[in-house]
Scaffold this motif. Sequence first.
Motif, short mmCIF file in Angstrom:
data_model
loop_
_atom_site.label_atom_id
_atom_site.label_comp_id
_atom_site.label_asym_id
_atom_site.label_seq_id
_atom_site.Cartn_x
_atom_site.Cartn_y
_atom_site.Cartn_z
N ASP A 55 0.84 -1.06 -0.17
CA ASP A 55 0.07 0.04 -0.09
C ASP A 55 0.90 1.13 -0.05
OD1 ASP A 55 1.17 -0.07 2.48
OD2 ASP A 55 -0.96 -0.09 3.58
N ASP A 56 2.19 1.24 -0.06
CA ASP A 56 3.12 2.25 -0.03
C ASP A 56 3.00 3.19 0.79
OD1 ASP A 56 3.50 1.44 -2.83
OD2 ASP A 56 2.08 2.65 -3.84
N SER A 57 2.50 2.80 2.01
CA SER A 57 2.60 3.40 3.39
C SER A 57 3.99 3.18 4.27
CB SER A 57 1.36 3.06 4.04
OG SER A 57 1.42 1.58 4.56
N MET A 58 4.89 2.22 3.73
CA MET A 58 5.87 1.88 4.58
C MET A 58 7.13 1.69 3.68
SD MET A 58 7.52 1.07 7.48
CE MET A 58 6.28 0.49 8.65
N MET A 59 8.05 2.52 4.01
CA MET A 59 9.32 2.51 3.26
C MET A 59 10.55 1.90 3.78
SD MET A 59 11.89 5.48 1.76
CE MET A 59 10.84 6.74 1.03
N TYR A 60 11.17 0.73 3.32
CA TYR A 60 12.28 0.41 3.87
C TYR A 60 13.42 0.95 3.21
CZ TYR A 60 9.60 -2.90 6.49
OH TYR A 60 8.51 -3.39 7.56
N PHE A 61 14.76 1.08 3.67
CA PHE A 61 15.69 1.64 2.76
C PHE A 61 16.90 1.30 3.61
CE2 PHE A 61 14.67 5.14 5.65
CZ PHE A 61 15.75 5.82 6.15
N THR A 96 20.98 2.62 5.06
CA THR A 96 21.44 3.70 5.30
C THR A 96 22.97 3.68 5.90
OG1 THR A 96 21.31 5.72 6.65
CG2 THR A 96 20.67 3.66 7.91
N ARG A 97 23.91 4.68 5.73
CA ARG A 97 24.93 4.54 6.20
C ARG A 97 25.43 5.55 7.10
NH1 ARG A 97 29.27 2.51 1.75
NH2 ARG A 97 30.38 1.84 3.82
N ARG A 98 24.53 5.91 8.07
CA ARG A 98 24.77 7.19 8.89
C ARG A 98 25.26 6.42 10.30
NH1 ARG A 98 18.50 8.70 9.40
NH2 ARG A 98 18.59 8.42 7.25
N TYR A 155 29.07 1.16 7.93
CA TYR A 155 28.56 0.03 7.59
C TYR A 155 26.93 0.28 7.35
CZ TYR A 155 32.42 -3.50 8.13
OH TYR A 155 33.69 -3.91 8.04
N GLU A 156 26.60 -0.52 6.32
CA GLU A 156 25.23 -0.13 5.94
C GLU A 156 24.28 -1.11 7.02
OE1 GLU A 156 24.98 -0.94 1.28
OE2 GLU A 156 25.93 -2.53 2.38
N ASP A 157 23.04 -0.46 7.38
CA ASP A 157 22.02 -0.82 8.00
C ASP A 157 20.70 -0.67 7.30
OD1 ASP A 157 22.92 -2.10 10.42
OD2 ASP A 157 22.33 -0.46 11.68
N ILE A 158 19.48 -1.36 7.75
CA ILE A 158 18.15 -0.88 7.16
C ILE A 158 17.25 -0.28 8.13
CG2 ILE A 158 16.11 -2.13 6.16
CD1 ILE A 158 17.88 -4.65 5.80
N SER A 159 16.65 0.78 7.46
CA SER A 159 15.95 1.35 8.34
C SER A 159 14.49 1.66 7.86
CB SER A 159 16.16 2.98 8.63
OG SER A 159 17.44 3.08 9.45
N CYS A 160 13.33 1.98 8.28
CA CYS A 160 11.98 2.00 7.60
C CYS A 160 11.34 3.29 8.12
CB CYS A 160 11.22 1.02 8.08
SG CYS A 160 10.85 0.81 10.07
N CYS A 178 12.60 8.26 10.69
CA CYS A 178 12.87 6.85 10.29
C CYS A 178 13.38 6.22 11.64
CB CYS A 178 13.69 6.43 8.94
SG CYS A 178 15.47 7.30 9.58
N GLU A 179 13.05 4.85 11.78
CA GLU A 179 13.68 4.13 12.80
C GLU A 179 14.32 2.85 12.26
OE1 GLU A 179 10.55 2.83 15.23
OE2 GLU A 179 9.91 4.77 15.95
N LYS A 180 15.53 2.39 12.85
CA LYS A 180 16.48 1.35 12.29
C LYS A 180 15.80 0.03 12.69
CE LYS A 180 20.17 0.84 15.73
NZ LYS A 180 21.53 0.93 15.94
N LEU A 181 15.93 -0.99 11.93
CA LEU A 181 15.47 -2.37 12.28
C LEU A 181 16.44 -2.92 13.20
CD1 LEU A 181 13.84 -1.68 9.87
CD2 LEU A 181 14.10 -4.06 9.18
N ASN A 182 15.66 -3.68 14.31
CA ASN A 182 16.66 -4.18 15.29
C ASN A 182 17.07 -5.64 14.80
OD1 ASN A 182 15.82 -2.16 17.15
ND2 ASN A 182 13.98 -3.05 17.64
N ARG A 183 17.96 -6.07 16.06
CA ARG A 183 18.50 -7.43 15.57
C ARG A 183 17.26 -8.44 15.49
NH1 ARG A 183 23.96 -7.96 16.59
NH2 ARG A 183 24.88 -6.20 17.77
#
Length: 797
Positions: A212-218, A220-222, A237-242, A253-258
């Motif tokens: 539904d295009d309401s959530m974006m995962y991307f 990041t290297r912040r 290093y790269e991490d995934i956030s949403c 955004c918030e990064k995904l946990n382990r």
Amino acid sequence: MRLPLWVLLVCLAFLSQDSYAQFKKKKPKGNSYAKMTKKIEMQLLRNAQKNSQYVNYEQDIIDYSELLKIDSSNASYNFGMAMALYSNFEQPKSTFYFERALRHAKDTIGDAYFFLASGYHLAGNYDRAEKTYQIYYSLLIRKGSFLPKSEEFFLIADIKRRIEMCANGRILTQPSLERDSLINGGRNFYITNVGEGVNSKFDDYGAAFQGDDSMMYFTTRRPGTTGSHVDFDDKYYEDISCSNFSNHKWLTCEKLNRPVNSRKHEAIINVSRDGRRIYFYRSVDQGSFYYADLKPSGAWSKIKPLLDKQEVNTNAWETSFFGFATTVADNELFVVSDRDGGQGGRDIYVSKKKKDGTWGKLENLGPVINTKYDEDGPYITPDGNTMYFSSGGHNSMGGFDLFRSIRVDSVWAQPQNLGAPLNTPGDDVFITFLHNSNRACYSSSGYAKDSTRDMDIYMIDFCTSPNVGAIKGIAQGVSNATVTVTEKESDKEIGKYLVKDGKYIIILPLGKEYAFKFETDSIKPAITNMYVPVQCNPYDIYQEISFKKPGDTLRYTNAFFDIAKATLNAGDTSYGAYLKHVDKALLEDYSVAAVITRIKGTKDTLIETPKDTLHATIALVTDSIRHTTKTTITFKNILFDFNKAIIKDMYKPDLDTVVSYLVKTNPRDKIEVAGHTDSKGSDAYNMALSKRRANVVSVYFVNNGVGKKRMKVVGYGESMPVAPNENKDGSDNPEGRAMNRRTEIVIMNTDLGAVIDDYFEGKNVYVLKEINDLIDPDSPIERLTEKPAANVVNVKH
């Protein structure tokens, strides 16, 4: 873009050998104050060199800024500042300092030409970039470099490729109906940054969306990534956030946990339509694909290999995966890899699903798609026959460009570059189309407003481009009036629109300039001109008329953007309050037009607003042979009442625009403020009046930060009219005289660096006297005394 190894070697060779060698043997001269200054200077220099060694570029920039305050013409300081900016991914900003380093160096710093060319290239200045690359290429061929011959071979090939990219850039930035049709049927589109909730000043890229295009995962290297490790390219290093989409914007955004994010690299690949499963890359086993499921509790399940014990997850690979895409039938898997046996660099492969549900061997898509450079980020449309991908090969204009290829009878056609504005001199990659909206998304390093080249995520909104739009107007202080709208080009009357009870609606074609004539029972017709822009998608636009009494100023406030969206559809009554508090500098298609009204039955005592545009116009005339640019900024609306030299408040927004140009864009240029009058009055009186008019504008500039020494204030009286003061029959022309009562700003900008470069390169464009005549006595640039016998080229260190 990552700095090549040879680039870093050049930086260290110049900064560690040349820069420090120039100063370590010098002793301070003069009094104790001079000695202390030199001591501070040496400490700053040591700090800057240490920062370069330990890759602390931000502190390096601060230290070199202080060094340049001490000695702005020092070639090594300028080169060090330029390298710090360049290495900190602020390449376009570095060009100013590379230019100064080359200008002030006793010897030619050969390597600086490469970095200068690269800065020009990333700024989209393809002509200057190509010329400067050519200079560096000729130096390499004639003088060689400090690199081993085997590496010098690749350096020469790299420079030749960059010259090709500049030639491609000139072509791909030109309008093309054929290229316009390559994406989404040729519809118009506009590009917007997805916002601070997602993008940071570090790399953010590779967006993927649930159904539904309401959530974006991307990816990041912040700072703050899991493990906080820094890779060999000086990035985290790269991490995934949403991020969630709410109230017309992407939230913080918030990064995904382990267990999804770990101490390794993780990069998002895809998301299931229901948003319950994500596919991602992790840098283990030479790079592998995994998936994880979202539990009802909101936690992520234990990760699992996407294709356990299949070829695409084998440890025998010598490379990593960088992305995949599948067709709608899920019978094809497109993978990016730099495994042996490809065309060179990273290639796109395809694996087809077998009857037993397993995946077959990866097949290279071949030389039509893949090149000896890198390919990445394939996106396959639902029908499986159109592929968008990125490549550093083909006819790229710089870094990765976006391409499209069509598959006909199982054969992929020659890829076509999507061109500007989607493609830039930076990296443009990871395009994907959203599911339920008329949008696409991609990642680019070419649009950073602060001139840095970090990767950000952008939305592409496709247009329906309506031909006709509606202006919903509110008139403050006016109960009943008439607004007549006439198309400027054809002089065709569009219609007469009634203002009733302070409201009106105007329907007219978009993308044209119109004359608006406002009339009431008590004033003469007040005419002004305005442009109504083209819309991407249909929406009502807003206009507000404010008027108190005859003889006062009539103002049109034009919010010709989607103000309903900006106010979250709060209703028409909220628009005025919104415009009072919002930062106008951030608004596109916002303007204020003002007209002085005249009472019916009275003689004209105030100026009549000319029919020309009410905004300041800027004209540029460039002399490429002489390296000079003459810029004239004419205020056709900074006009004066008869026999007056007072700036009215209504004209100050345009003055503020030019102040910003002088202070921020061109802070060093010298300017001429020129006042003019009409033909009424004696020559002597008009000369004095024109000087007073120029003075009031110059005082306004000084009070707003424009240096007084930069300005030459002159009055030309009535000698330079821009319109006839009299009609052909000899009668008075009040409209023409009003246009002549004006102020102009002339900016004379001479590129002394280019002048001196020509002189030392022996092109004989200038003689020594001409150069010294151009150099201002107060300039920090020393006047030249003699030309060296020959250029000394310092490429080898």
